[in-house]
Design a protein around this motif. Sequence first.
Motif, PDB file in Angstrom:
ATOM      1  N   HIS A 146       0.829  -1.210   0.000  1.00  0.00           N
ATOM      2  CA  HIS A 146       0.000   0.000   0.000  1.00  0.00           C
ATOM      3  C   HIS A 146       0.860   1.256   0.000  1.00  0.00           C
ATOM      4  O   HIS A 146       0.562   2.222  -0.726  1.00  0.00           O
ATOM      5  N   SER A 150       0.805   3.944  -2.978  1.00  0.00           N
ATOM      6  CA  SER A 150       0.464   5.320  -2.614  1.00  0.00           C
ATOM      7  C   SER A 150       1.522   6.298  -3.113  1.00  0.00           C
ATOM      8  O   SER A 150       1.203   7.372  -3.637  1.00  0.00           O
ATOM      9  N   ASP A 161      -6.663  11.476  -3.408  1.00  0.00           N
ATOM     10  CA  ASP A 161      -6.375  10.907  -2.094  1.00  0.00           C
ATOM     11  C   ASP A 161      -5.670   9.585  -2.342  1.00  0.00           C
ATOM     12  O   ASP A 161      -6.283   8.539  -2.491  1.00  0.00           O
ATOM     13  N   VAL A 164      -6.428   6.284  -0.123  1.00  0.00           N
ATOM     14  CA  VAL A 164      -7.677   5.560  -0.409  1.00  0.00           C
ATOM     15  C   VAL A 164      -7.616   4.931  -1.798  1.00  0.00           C
ATOM     16  O   VAL A 164      -8.013   3.774  -1.993  1.00  0.00           O
ATOM     17  N   HIS A 167      -5.737   1.695  -1.815  1.00  0.00           N
ATOM     18  CA  HIS A 167      -6.534   0.563  -1.316  1.00  0.00           C
ATOM     19  C   HIS A 167      -7.471   0.047  -2.413  1.00  0.00           C
ATOM     20  O   HIS A 167      -7.628  -1.171  -2.591  1.00  0.00           O
ATOM     21  N   LEU A 168      -8.095   0.969  -3.149  1.00  0.00           N
ATOM     22  CA  LEU A 168      -9.028   0.560  -4.201  1.00  0.00           C
ATOM     23  C   LEU A 168      -8.304  -0.157  -5.340  1.00  0.00           C
ATOM     24  O   LEU A 168      -8.822  -1.128  -5.907  1.00  0.00           O
TER      25      LEU A 168
END
Length: 219
Positions: A146, A150, A161, A164, A167-168
């Motif tokens: 992650h 990111s 963002d 988030v 994660h998606l």
Amino acid sequence: MGEASGPGRVELTVLGQAPVERADAARNRRRILDAASRLLAEQGPEAVTMNAVAAAAGMGVGTVYRRFGDVATLLLALLDHREQQFQEAFLDGPAPLGPGAPPADRLRAFLYALTDHIAAHRTVMLAAETASPMALYRSAAYVAWHAHVSMLLHRTRPEADEAVLAHLLLAPFGPGLIRHLSDDRGTLLDEFKAAVDHLLGMCLPVRADGARAEGASAD
């Protein structure tokens, strides 16, 4: 070395860099993992219970619980060496998976490599997920995936963002879905990766000329 720190950078730590264990604790850990590995190879993931591992390792079940906490953590620990190799590849390996390529290219290469990584170990990962549905998301491996995604998203979509969105982007890479698509639906990994390209096409920015942006400059 890992990713350099600085604006838009995320410091990642390769698995296996835990504090040095006492010799007896290290021996117990190795005995437990060896016993779990034998049970896994001989009888499948369903046979890997804390009681069965303790019996196979010749120690009390309390010792196994104190060392690993639950079956999911134990199963994921069996993949630690492979996970270290995977992290080293995307942190310090050759481009485009490692540094030196544009962020968009690195993101695509990472998701391709993650597809192969999870497909190769989906049975153990799925057993860990079945034992504890949140185990993967709380693991050091997922935290590193992650953080890396990111960081790359920050360079390609700084207005988003990225936490988030990361994660998606990682959500389709669960062992259950990959096992379902490959084993039940006959989906080839190349077909899955082609779908990843379409998914990235919807996430990455578009330049004024209509081409997909490369993101920030290469590392």
